[in-house]
Design an enzyme around this catalytic site. Structure first.
Site, PDB file in Angstrom:
ATOM      1  CB  ILE A 168      38.970   1.089 -36.278  1.00  0.00           C
ATOM      2  CG1 ILE A 168      39.835   0.478 -35.166  1.00  0.00           C
ATOM      3  CG2 ILE A 168      37.921   0.107 -36.747  1.00  0.00           C
ATOM      4  CD1 ILE A 168      39.041   0.075 -33.937  1.00  0.00           C
ATOM      5  N   GLY A 169      42.034   2.638 -37.201  1.00  0.00           N
ATOM      6  CA  GLY A 169      42.898   3.760 -36.828  1.00  0.00           C
ATOM      7  C   GLY A 169      44.356   3.356 -36.792  1.00  0.00           C
ATOM      8  CB  THR A 170      47.318   4.518 -37.980  1.00  0.00           C
ATOM      9  OG1 THR A 170      46.725   3.737 -39.018  1.00  0.00           O
ATOM     10  CG2 THR A 170      48.797   4.235 -37.923  1.00  0.00           C
ATOM     11  N   GLY A 171      48.000   4.459 -34.662  1.00  0.00           N
ATOM     12  CA  GLY A 171      48.558   5.201 -33.544  1.00  0.00           C
ATOM     13  C   GLY A 171      49.993   5.609 -33.795  1.00  0.00           C
ATOM     14  N   GLY A 172      50.706   5.944 -32.691  1.00  0.00           N
ATOM     15  CA  GLY A 172      52.106   6.323 -32.811  1.00  0.00           C
ATOM     16  C   GLY A 172      52.924   5.206 -33.432  1.00  0.00           C
ATOM     17  N   GLY A 199      51.990   1.139 -35.071  1.00  0.00           N
ATOM     18  CA  GLY A 199      51.016   0.085 -35.283  1.00  0.00           C
ATOM     19  C   GLY A 199      49.644   0.611 -35.663  1.00  0.00           C
ATOM     20  CB  VAL A 221      43.747   0.109 -33.721  1.00  0.00           C
ATOM     21  CG1 VAL A 221      42.752  -0.595 -32.804  1.00  0.00           C
ATOM     22  CG2 VAL A 221      44.875   0.721 -32.901  1.00  0.00           C
ATOM     23  CG  ASP A 261      51.932   9.219 -25.017  1.00  0.00           C
ATOM     24  OD1 ASP A 261      51.710  10.432 -25.144  1.00  0.00           O
ATOM     25  OD2 ASP A 261      51.888   8.421 -25.960  1.00  0.00           O
TER      26      ASP A 261
END
Length: 740
Positions: free
Chosen positions: A434-438, A440, A442, A556
């Site tokens: 459902i998404g990609t962060g800085g 990894g 998710v 952050d």
């Protein structure tokens, strides 16, 4: 009297005899049809030679049981005939006419409107000219109309709405030069609409949103202008939508995401602007997406990683910027992203290694390594079997015991194991991403006990990076030690070198960034919810700075790291670069090495790498740019930015730089800064709270760190201080007054 009656009866009898004799001389409907077909010249001697005189047996003619013509279908005749040669007035029983590629010339005759029983009309791929006759509006039983690939001119007849039974309409590849008539929205049974490659101009009619059964919409290669109508989201059965090669402007409406069955979307070569809607990730059945050659700007949303069925993507020749999500970058060639000069492909230096191998290589690997792998598995299996037999007592231990501290799960009802998580995500299949962060990606997963969780997984390449590995373990450590109602809840983690993931409570509404940038969701975030959101983040940071021993810095705080649950309540997340303050170090800590995207143009320059601050809503404060030292006051600064962004609806970067000049602050009116997508706050108490939030946020943005309040002071201000009621409306309050 009787003689008169007898005389009259004789006269009537004579008249009836004469009428009967004349009637015998009249041609029957069948004879009239034969005459019309014969006189057309389509079935001349060359074609009717040596065939039956019964026209129902002629090539391309079909009759009903009564001998009446009901269909003309690809009759065997010379090219260059005119439809006007066929006396359609004598063929009023026709139900189907199929003359595709027949070589017809001249106009469609006006008397075609006499075919009131017609359900199918195909005159495609001919040389027909002229305009559509208005009499076609009489063909009310028509279900299929195909006059594509001709030389028809003029506009689509306005009475098209009379053809209420139309299911298929193809008028493509002609010379129509008018507009799409508004009455087209009356065709409630229409499933296929093709107006491709004409000279149609004007706007897309609003009534198009009424075609609820439409499956294919193609109006490409025209001169259509204006915006995509919001009602396009009503077309819930749409499979194909091609609006390419027009002059359509405005933004892509978020309502497009309601087209859950859509497989093909082409918006190529228009003048569309704005951002790619975050909700586009809901089109999970989409196979082809082309938005090339437009003026679309902003980042490629990580929600597009959910487009699992996508096999073709073209975003080239736009003004996109920021990083390309790793799943998107790996799946599509570089040509999909060409001429977007601000896209940051170098954030993934190993992206070439993720390209799929060719089929031939896979076959080689299978032939060479598969037998070896089978032997290894058999050998390992035997070893494990021996070990299990010799250590029966260890076989019943829970997973957390067997692996030491590498896997911990808590706060669940019932027993949850590592295998449950792997099964719930099908071994972290991309369909659950459902998404990609800085660092990894998710994933969303529903566990056997019914709880829905979010899983942040560190990929193998990222795990080999010591910085990412350190951040991941740092987040697990800190979140396992702190508890607050407005901090995202960590349920557990796995820190094995081959598989590292964190298990969080799932936040249904995503990040604050996503909500503020979505036209529909932003309206749900009313003023009361926004004020409460700011207050909850203030209480959270106060807890971390002043109630935790030793204090914890987040470092952050951004709109990407504030997640919202189903009630739009805020939760602070992403503690990868958070630090525990050393009480002996004067409350200072070095800046994290992974966050070098800080926007401090006076120090770092303004290239696309450093500019990511404004794009991705990261912040820096003045002292950070010069000293690279962080303490609690940098979190305070970030809170100030978040508070203003929540109230203003967008990142306040330019606003912050402008208010450093006192004269500029005096000219900025608070009312003009508020999110324009919401109606102005009518309630006096709400307006008062907004003023309080902005006033506190401005204090947190003070260029001098020592002059900023502590988060405990901010939290207490929100808890105990009831701001005085406003004495005048918002449009009379300047920013400089609130800075005092």
């Amino acid at each position: 009297m009787n003689s008169v009656l007898v005389h009259c009866a004789a006269i009537i009898s004579t008249i009836l005899v004469v009428v009967a004799q004349n009637a015998q001389n009249l041609p029957s409907p069948r004879d009239l049809e034969r005459s019309a077909l014969s006189s057309s010249g389509w079935w001349n001697d060359h074609h009717t030679k040596n065939i039956s005189s019964n026209h129902c047996e002629w090539p391309g003619i079909t009759c009903n049981k009564g001998g009446l013509v009901v269909e003309i279908n690809d009759c065997d005749a010379y090219e260059g005939n005119s439809l006007e040669d066929l006396n359609l007035l004598m063929l009023q029983n026709l139900v189907r006419v199929h003359l595709h590629g027949y070589g017809l010339i001249l106009n469609i005759p006006t008397h075609i409107g006499a075919l009131s029983k017609l359900t199918y009309l195909n005159l495609s791929t001919n040389q027909l000219t002229g305009e559509f006759p208005l009499s076609m509006a009489n063909l009310t039983k028509l279900e299929t109309l195909d006059i594509s690939n001709n030389f028809i001119i003029g506009s689509v007849f306005p009475e098209i709405g009379n053809l209420m039974n139309l299911v298929i309409m193809d008028l493509s590849q002609n010379s129509l030069n008018g507009i799409i008539p508004c009455r087209i929205g009356a065709l409630s049974k229409l499933k296929f609409l093709n107006l491709r490659r004409n000279k149609l101009s004007g706007h897309i009619p609003l009534s198009l949103g009424n075609l609820m059964k439409l499956e294919t919409l193609d109006i490409s290669l025209n001169l259509i202008s204006g915006s995509i109508v919001p009602g396009i989201g009503n077309l819930m059965n749409l499979l194909v939508m091609d609006l390419s090669h027009n002059f359509i402007n405005g933004t892509i409406p978020s309502r497009v995401a309601a087209l859950s069955k859509l497989k093909f979307l082409n918006l190529r070569r228009n003048i569309l602007s704005g951002r790619i809607p975050l909700s586009l990730g809901n089109l999970t059945k989409l196979e082809t997406l082309d938005m090339s050659d437009n003026n679309i700007f902003g980042a490629i949303p990580f929600s597009m990683c959910k487009l699992y069925s996508l096999t073709f993507l073209d975003l080239s020749n736009n003004q996109l910027e920021g990083p390309i999500p790793l799943e998107i970058l790996c799946k599509f060639p570089a040509s999909s992203f060409l001429t977007n000069n601000k896209l940051d492909t170098y954030y993934f230096p190993n992206y070439r290694s993720c390209h799929y191998q060719t089929k031939e290589k896979h076959q080689i690997y299978i032939k060479i390594f598969l037998p070896i792998a089978v032997l290894v598995l058999v050998f390992v299996g035997l070893l494990l079997l021996c070990k299990l037999k010799s250590n029966k007592t260890n076989s019943d231990r829970p997973l957390a015991t067997k692996h030491g501290d590498i896997f911990k799960i808590w706060n669940f009802d019932g027993k949850i194991t590592y295998e449950d998580i792997i099964e719930a995500t099908e071994d972290f299949d991309i369909r659950y991403c459902i998404g990609t962060g800085g660092y990894g990606s998710v994933y969303r997963a529903e566990l056997p006990n019914g709880r829905v969780v979010a899983l942040k997984k560190l990929h193998k390449l990222e795990g080999e990076n010591p910085t990412y590995d350190k951040c991941f373990k740092n987040e697990a450590k800190i979140l396992s030690q702190i508890r607050h109602q407005n901090i995202v809840k960590l349920f557990g983690y796995c820190l094995h070198k081959r598989c590292m993931f964190l298990v969080y409570d799932y936040m249904e509404r995503g990040s604050l960034f996503c909500v503020l940038n979505d036209e529909d969701e932003d309206l749900e975030l009313d003023w009361i919810k926004r004020v409460n959101m700011v207050k909850s983040i203030a209480h959270t940071l106060s807890y971390m700075h002043h109630d935790c021993t030793p204090p914890i810095l987040h470092r952050d705080v951004s709109n990407n790291n504030i997640l919202l649950n189903s009630k739009l309540e805020a939760r602070l997340s992403d503690f990868g670069i958070a630090r525990v303050l050393d009480p002996d170090s004067s409350n200072q800590t070095q800046i994290a090495g992974t966050r070098t995207w800080l926007y401090c143009p006076r120090v770092l320059g303004t290239n696309s790498f450093t500019k990511r601050l404004l794009d991705d809503n990261y912040f820096c404060c003045a002292e950070l740019a010069y000293t690279m030292i962080v303490n609690e006051k940098c979190d305070v600064y970030s809170f100030g930015v978040i508070a203003l962004e929540t109230i203003f609806g967008s990142h306040p970067g330019e606003f912050i730089s402008s208010i450093t000049r006192r004269s500029a602050a005096e000219t900025i009116i608070l009312h003009h800064c508020l999110d324009k997508r919401l109606p102005p706050p009518a309630d006096l108490s709400i307006a008062t709270n907004i003023v309080q939030v902005v006033s506190i946020a401005l204090a947190c943005l003070n260029p001098n760190p020592k002059s900023r309040p502590w988060m405990k002071e901010v939290s207490q201000e929100f808890l105990v201080n009831n701001p005085p009621k406003l004495s005048r409306p918002l449009h009379n309050i300047s920013i400089s007054e609130l800075m005092n």
